[in-house]
Write an enzyme that holds these catalytic residues in place. Sequence first.
Site, short mmCIF file in Angstrom:
data_model
loop_
_atom_site.label_atom_id
_atom_site.label_comp_id
_atom_site.label_asym_id
_atom_site.label_seq_id
_atom_site.Cartn_x
_atom_site.Cartn_y
_atom_site.Cartn_z
N CYS A 118 57.49 42.53 -7.66
CA CYS A 118 56.62 41.35 -7.65
C CYS A 118 55.94 41.13 -8.98
CB CYS A 118 55.59 41.48 -6.53
SG CYS A 118 56.37 41.77 -4.94
N HIS A 139 54.71 33.22 -2.07
CA HIS A 139 54.96 34.29 -3.03
C HIS A 139 56.46 34.55 -3.17
CE1 HIS A 139 54.97 38.06 -5.06
NE2 HIS A 139 55.02 38.83 -4.00
N CYS A 187 50.17 43.34 -8.05
CA CYS A 187 50.73 44.57 -7.50
C CYS A 187 52.21 44.35 -7.21
CB CYS A 187 50.00 44.96 -6.22
SG CYS A 187 50.06 43.69 -4.95
#
Lengths: 452, 295
Positions: A109, A403, A439
């Site tokens: 990510c 996301h 993160c």
Amino acid sequence: MSKRNGASQSQPSTQSSPTPQTRRAAVVGANRLPFGKAGGTYSSASNLDMLTAALSGLVARYGLAGERLGEVTAGAVLKHSRDFNLTREAVLGASLSAQTPASDVQRACGTSLESTWSVANKIALGQIDSGIAGGTDSTSDAPIVVSDRLRRTLIKLSRAKTVPQRLQLLAGLRPGDLVPVAPDVAEPRTGLSMGEHQALTTRQWGITREAQDEIALASHHNLAAAYDRGFFDDLLTPYRGLTRDESLRADTSADKLTKLKPVFGLKGGDGAKATMTAGNSTPLSDGAATVLLASDEWAAERGLPVLAHVVDAEAAAVDFVRGEDGLLMGGAYAVPRLLHRNGLTLDDFAFLEIHEAFASTVLTTIAAWADEDWSQRKVGLPAIGEIDRSRLNVTGSSLAAGHPFAATGARIVGTLAKLLAEKKATQGEGPVRGLISVCAAGGQAVAMILEA
Amino acid sequence: MADMTEVRLTQVPSLGSLYAQALGRLAQTVMAMRPATALPQVRYVVDGVHADADQLAAYQQLLGEPGTDVLPAGYVHVLAFPVAMAVMARADFPLPLLGMVHLANTVEQRSPGRLGDRLDVRAWAEGLRAHRVGTQVDLVTEVSREGEILWRGVSTYLAKGKKLASAAPGEPGERPEAALPPVTGQWKLRADVGRRYAAVSGDRNPIHLSALTAKLFGFPRAIAHGMYTASRALATVGAPGDEAFRWNVEFGKPVLLPGTVTFGLAPAEGGGHTYAGWDARSGKVYFTGSVIATS
């Protein structure tokens, strides 16, 4: 091809290269697609389609058609093997000079924060004058592969010379071997999904359901308000009919969020105390995002703005496999180390962008930042203190926007650079700084400082 | 052990043939009705054992071990343990091989083996003693390279319902249960895990292969190999830096397949980790153990 070569011919050099003087890379602008929900508007779009669309929008906005850039670096987390040259293919599909080189990177990510860091460093060292960083991900068009046994059999089959050999290989297959394998969202070494990992961390840090829902509500309201004031007008290219992020619920309320049932942390004796819902966890998404970086000179020559500069970045990783830290707690290490190196405190930042993998990731990270004992013991540095919540994710973050794994870093860099430029325009003298913490799977995190 | 007879085998026997032999012996024992009552005083020896690169790769990939030329301690067990099984399959072994329960396993690795090493294996049985519900025995396996012992395993097995007058008194009762470590993982084990571990280990005990074959031995479904769970725990903890360590496991309830094992580990006193696997719903413990550095 009618694309021109934008660079002048260089002369062979007879002298050794001078020691490079570093310079701060400028964020000139950014462009992303509105993010789609998994199985939603972009369900027929591939990673390459979306990256090309986002890149083409950026090229159009900044008049880069036919331009040879120093580098385009992007990536995808869920990547098809056919996309071994994903970014180069996107460059060839966009209207940049076909002589623009490209590379692929991947840090889960944190992918497009990593690609931003990489392009910025090349600019900082004077190796290139301009570049684009980005990322794309589709959970709707995720790579499905054949089972290990079927794959091995197919490879042996292609080498088998006789019919009996082939028949013998095929006879060795079981019906179960023919079932396709979808990418697993679980961490390979623990078998726990990211949500289940975060549920453990949430409980460990005593984060409440109310605090998480509050973060989620703010994310939706802030993102909706930013759209309403036209903030994203020069940061987005509408795609496949979508003009806003598909997960955005402008009308959501604390009441609606409270009614959702927990989805993670249900197993075991503490299941009744589970707090993580679909409302305070990031939805699976599709999308792509890009950032244009350059030297100040390169931007000035083309009459392009400089929104902000990349100051520094830091990556961290934690030992979640042996349970020393929660999977998504890398930011609790990366940010204190980054601030310490730059001699900065949280007060020096006008904006904080903490990627909302889950609302509780934001909360556990800032809880660790403020915990003196934890910081001394684990990071070996003093706690960086409490954050000013009014500076956090002021135009929303991943809970509302969605996301698409590899696109999130570039979304945040573009958003933050514009926020900093806006503030700088009204504030005038003195630096305006922003901090990013993202993160990533594998216990990783990337943090970055931007300054206008 | 000193007055044991050494029996030299030309190669490591296949577990499949040992099981077949044991099945045959099961019938014979029933017929004869006069089983042996003491452990055979023999030590089985196989010299010049080599790891197989393909089998090593399959083992490493299944268990999540690093894909280097270092032999994981669990792989050395796979390589050497059939020699100990051959002792158990002897006609004069006092307990029936089939149906024995693996209670515990301890491995002391002094130095790691590597692909290409010429390994010598020695195995024997010792410690025949009474257990609450039967008789237990230790199978000792030693693996050495150029005369130096690299690896020593002690596998403790229980023959349920089997009481031998010759067995030494056993340890009193069960040990109190230690607190479980915090959750660090979750293993979703598919129905074919037993078959997959059987393929890399050669241990095709019918209780691991399918529900049908497991039912013949009184299990409702196939059960995971204990050493699969212990070896996966070892892979998760990781071998300590210089690869000298003691790896221990005690098995509790069998893991029925398919099934989910909640896994946890915690730092142990004196360096290393303790670990455990259990059922989150019922709290039943499947296994507990530790990996402790010894140097």
